[in-house]
Design an enzyme around this catalytic site. Sequence first.
Site, PDB file in Angstrom:
ATOM      1  N   GLU A 156       2.359   1.675  -3.812  1.00  0.00           N
ATOM      2  CA  GLU A 156       1.404   1.734  -4.906  1.00  0.00           C
ATOM      3  C   GLU A 156       0.573   2.882  -4.807  1.00  0.00           C
ATOM      4  OE1 GLU A 156       0.875  -0.083  -7.506  1.00  0.00           O
ATOM      5  OE2 GLU A 156       2.403  -1.775  -7.047  1.00  0.00           O
ATOM      6  N   CYS A 175      -6.473   4.798   5.997  1.00  0.00           N
ATOM      7  CA  CYS A 175      -4.866   4.518   5.739  1.00  0.00           C
ATOM      8  C   CYS A 175      -3.983   4.890   6.740  1.00  0.00           C
ATOM      9  CB  CYS A 175      -4.808   5.384   4.585  1.00  0.00           C
ATOM     10  SG  CYS A 175      -2.961   4.705   4.037  1.00  0.00           S
ATOM     11  N   GLU A 215       5.611  12.151   1.984  1.00  0.00           N
ATOM     12  CA  GLU A 215       6.487  11.934   0.806  1.00  0.00           C
ATOM     13  C   GLU A 215       6.045  12.625  -0.688  1.00  0.00           C
ATOM     14  OE1 GLU A 215       6.343   7.597  -1.640  1.00  0.00           O
ATOM     15  OE2 GLU A 215       7.012   7.610   0.400  1.00  0.00           O
ATOM     16  N   ALA A 238       0.976  -1.222   0.090  1.00  0.00           N
ATOM     17  CA  ALA A 238       0.005  -0.082  -0.175  1.00  0.00           C
ATOM     18  C   ALA A 238       0.760   1.289   0.152  1.00  0.00           C
ATOM     19  CB  ALA A 238      -0.962  -0.003   1.183  1.00  0.00           C
ATOM     20  N   SER A 296       1.680   6.082  -3.400  1.00  0.00           N
ATOM     21  CA  SER A 296       2.443   7.211  -3.883  1.00  0.00           C
ATOM     22  C   SER A 296       2.701   7.209  -5.089  1.00  0.00           C
ATOM     23  CB  SER A 296       3.661   6.927  -2.672  1.00  0.00           C
ATOM     24  OG  SER A 296       3.159   7.041  -1.388  1.00  0.00           O
TER      25      SER A 296
END
Length: 397
Positions: free
Chosen positions: A241, A348, A357, A238, A243
Site C-alpha cells: 500500500e 516502519c 523498490e 503495509a 509503495s
Amino acid sequence: MPPENAADHLDLTDPSVVADPYPHLAALRAVSPLAWHSGMGVWLATGHAEAGAVLRDRRLGRVFGPRTPEADWDTFNWLHADSILDSEPPKHTRLRRLVAGAFGRGHVQRLAPRIEELAAGLLADLPDGEFDVLQRYAEPLPVLVIAELLGVPESERDHLRPWSQAIVRMYEVDRTPQDEANARTASAEFAAYVEELAAHRAKAPGEDLLSDLVQARDGSDRLSAHELVATAVLLLNAGHEASVNGFGNGLHSWLTAPDRPRVDVTDGAALARLVEEFLRHDSPLHLFERTAKEPTDVGGVHLEPGDKVAALLGAANRDPAVFADPDRFDPTRDPNPHLAFGAGIHFCIGAPLARLELEVSLRTLLARFPDLEVVDAQRRPTFVLRGFERLVVSPRA
C-alpha cells in the site's frame, strides 16, 4: 494552550480536503500545531516538531481497542493485537527483534535484481503511447515484490491486493457497514491462507522471509501462530500500500511541478534524494494515532491516560519551520527529515525495502520513458491512505 476546538473546522471526509488537504492543514497549523478536534475526539498534530514528539514519546502508545461484537471481529482483532504495529513493549520489543532478525538475513538486498527483473517484465507489456502507470506498473509491482519476499506462489497472488485493500479501508474516517463486512471477510480469508502457507513452510522451508519467520527464535522464544500470521499480513498490507501510493503520489507531484526539475536517475545519490521528496511532498500515509498510557505533556498540551492524539504526517512534512518553500517539489532537497515512515519504536520496519523498490522501479521506468507527462489523474476518495485510483501518463512528443 491551543485555542479550544481549533481543529473542528477541519472535515477529513470533505471531498475538497481529500482532494488537496495541504491548504487546510497549513491553515490549522498556523492557528495551532497541536489542536483538539471534538468531532473525532482526538488531538491533531500538524507541526513537524509536535508530530515527531507524538511519534517518539514512549508515554504514548499504539493501544488497540478490539472491535465488537468480538465474535464477529475475532480474526480482524487478533491480526492487529498480535502485530508489531499495534503492540507496545515488552511485546513490541520481542516481536520486532524476532522479525528484524528474519529481515536481516539478506532478504531485502537479494531482492534488488529481482525487483528490476519484475519491473522490466511489466514494462515490456506497456504500450508506447499513454497508459495507466498505476494499474499497469505501480500496483502490480509491489504485490509481486512482497509475494517474492514471503514466498507466495505466482498462481496464488491475485487475492493479495483485494484482501489488503479491504482491510486497510478500516483505517479511514468514513468507512461504511459494507466496508466493515468486507474487512471481516478479507481478514478471515487472508489469515487462513497465510496459516496454510506457513504450515507448508514449516515442513518444507524455502529461501524466503516466511520460512525464516516460521523458524524465527531468540533463545527459547519464537513467534506464536497468531503472531506469525499477523506479521505476514502486516508486511503484505503495509508493504505494497505504501509503495503504490508513494510511487503514484510522488510521480504526480514531480510530473506536474510548475518548473518540472530534471533528475539524472542514473546518479544513485540524485535518485535517492528524488525518492525522499516523493515521500515528503505528498505522503502516502496521513494519519497515525497514539493513546496516552500515562499523564503526558506534548506540544504544550496535557494528556491523561486514554486521551488520543494523531500525527498528521502530510502536514508535518510541509511544515515551513523545517522545509523551505514546503509546497514546492524539490528533488534536490537535502536534508529531508520527513516523517513519511513514522518515527520512534514504530518506525516502519520495511522502510529499506520501500526505498529500494521506489528507486529501482523509478530508474527502470524512466530508462524506457525518459520524459513522461500526466494525461489524466483521479484521486482515491480517502484521507488516511492517500493515493490515486488512476494516473494516466504518456511519453512527451
